[in-house]
Design a protein around this motif. Sequence first.
Motif, PDB file in Angstrom:
ATOM      1  N   VAL A   8      -1.759  22.460  -9.407  1.00  0.00           N
ATOM      2  CA  VAL A   8      -2.655  22.140  -8.308  1.00  0.00           C
ATOM      3  C   VAL A   8      -2.403  20.686  -7.923  1.00  0.00           C
ATOM      4  O   VAL A   8      -2.370  19.817  -8.795  1.00  0.00           O
ATOM      5  N   PRO A   9      -2.197  20.400  -6.643  1.00  0.00           N
ATOM      6  CA  PRO A   9      -2.002  19.005  -6.238  1.00  0.00           C
ATOM      7  C   PRO A   9      -3.169  18.138  -6.712  1.00  0.00           C
ATOM      8  O   PRO A   9      -4.329  18.538  -6.624  1.00  0.00           O
ATOM      9  N   GLY A  50       7.629  17.022  -8.867  1.00  0.00           N
ATOM     10  CA  GLY A  50       8.708  17.030  -7.892  1.00  0.00           C
ATOM     11  C   GLY A  50       9.694  15.880  -8.018  1.00  0.00           C
ATOM     12  O   GLY A  50      10.325  15.494  -7.031  1.00  0.00           O
ATOM     13  N   PHE A  51       9.842  15.336  -9.221  1.00  0.00           N
ATOM     14  CA  PHE A  51      10.807  14.259  -9.412  1.00  0.00           C
ATOM     15  C   PHE A  51      12.224  14.749  -9.133  1.00  0.00           C
ATOM     16  O   PHE A  51      12.516  15.940  -9.205  1.00  0.00           O
ATOM     17  N   HIS A  52      13.126  13.814  -8.869  1.00  0.00           N
ATOM     18  CA  HIS A  52      14.518  14.137  -8.539  1.00  0.00           C
ATOM     19  C   HIS A  52      15.228  14.863  -9.683  1.00  0.00           C
ATOM     20  O   HIS A  52      15.969  15.811  -9.457  1.00  0.00           O
ATOM     21  N   TRP A  53      15.020  14.389 -10.920  1.00  0.00           N
ATOM     22  CA  TRP A  53      15.702  14.990 -12.073  1.00  0.00           C
ATOM     23  C   TRP A  53      14.810  14.847 -13.296  1.00  0.00           C
ATOM     24  O   TRP A  53      14.228  13.782 -13.542  1.00  0.00           O
ATOM     25  N   ILE A  54      14.688  15.925 -14.042  1.00  0.00           N
ATOM     26  CA  ILE A  54      13.894  15.938 -15.273  1.00  0.00           C
ATOM     27  C   ILE A  54      14.682  16.722 -16.305  1.00  0.00           C
ATOM     28  O   ILE A  54      15.070  17.868 -16.049  1.00  0.00           O
ATOM     29  N   GLN A  70      16.010  20.175 -14.951  1.00  0.00           N
ATOM     30  CA  GLN A  70      15.756  20.612 -13.585  1.00  0.00           C
ATOM     31  C   GLN A  70      16.325  19.547 -12.659  1.00  0.00           C
ATOM     32  O   GLN A  70      16.002  18.374 -12.812  1.00  0.00           O
ATOM     33  N   GLY A  71      17.172  19.943 -11.724  1.00  0.00           N
ATOM     34  CA  GLY A  71      17.742  18.990 -10.779  1.00  0.00           C
ATOM     35  C   GLY A  71      19.232  19.189 -10.636  1.00  0.00           C
ATOM     36  O   GLY A  71      19.791  20.164 -11.136  1.00  0.00           O
ATOM     37  N   ILE A 134      13.619  11.161 -16.917  1.00  0.00           N
ATOM     38  CA  ILE A 134      13.096  11.531 -15.601  1.00  0.00           C
ATOM     39  C   ILE A 134      13.530  10.477 -14.590  1.00  0.00           C
ATOM     40  O   ILE A 134      13.314   9.281 -14.793  1.00  0.00           O
ATOM     41  N   ASP A 135      14.139  10.935 -13.505  1.00  0.00           N
ATOM     42  CA  ASP A 135      14.597  10.063 -12.424  1.00  0.00           C
ATOM     43  C   ASP A 135      13.795  10.353 -11.165  1.00  0.00           C
ATOM     44  O   ASP A 135      13.504  11.517 -10.863  1.00  0.00           O
ATOM     45  N   SER A 136      13.502   9.296 -10.431  1.00  0.00           N
ATOM     46  CA  SER A 136      12.803   9.431  -9.157  1.00  0.00           C
ATOM     47  C   SER A 136      13.653   8.852  -8.038  1.00  0.00           C
ATOM     48  O   SER A 136      14.423   7.913  -8.254  1.00  0.00           O
ATOM     49  N   GLU A 137      13.471   9.403  -6.860  1.00  0.00           N
ATOM     50  CA  GLU A 137      14.153   8.873  -5.674  1.00  0.00           C
ATOM     51  C   GLU A 137      13.419   7.663  -5.103  1.00  0.00           C
ATOM     52  O   GLU A 137      13.904   7.047  -4.161  1.00  0.00           O
TER      53      GLU A 137
END
Length: 158
Positions: A8-9, A50-54, A70-71, A134-137
Amino acid sequence: MAESLRIVPSATRVSAYAQLLPQLRALIADESDLTANQANVSAALSAQFGFHWIGFYRVQGEELVLGPFQGPVACTRIGKGRGVCGTAWERGATVIVPDVDLFPGHIACSARSRSEIVVPYFDSNGAVAGVLDIDSERLDDFSEVDRVWLEEVVALLV
């Protein structure tokens, strides 16, 4: 259990983690296989944030070897002390990088990665067994809030 994972958001990261953590506990409670649990944790974190890579890397000899993620495709092997993942492994502590371009020796698996958090997980003897990466954009996307909650997440896997 996967059918009942409820994303849930949330207005804040704290509330998002607070909602997700009990679901992760339930999701992995009856499964003893680490790879299966890492795969589901990666998918759940991806769905929630919704991170770029996990994903996970596991210690194998003197390298971290890619595990469930995931990614987009990723670096397969990382040496101890190399990049953010190898540094977290070497230190045995979480590393938060607000801008990966400013991190000495950063390994650029994806040009879209702008900030990163790497959380080590430990075996029953207290040695680093691997890391959650974990990577984020987005620049400066991780904080102490993420560190605290993600350290709880990886503790579920021991």
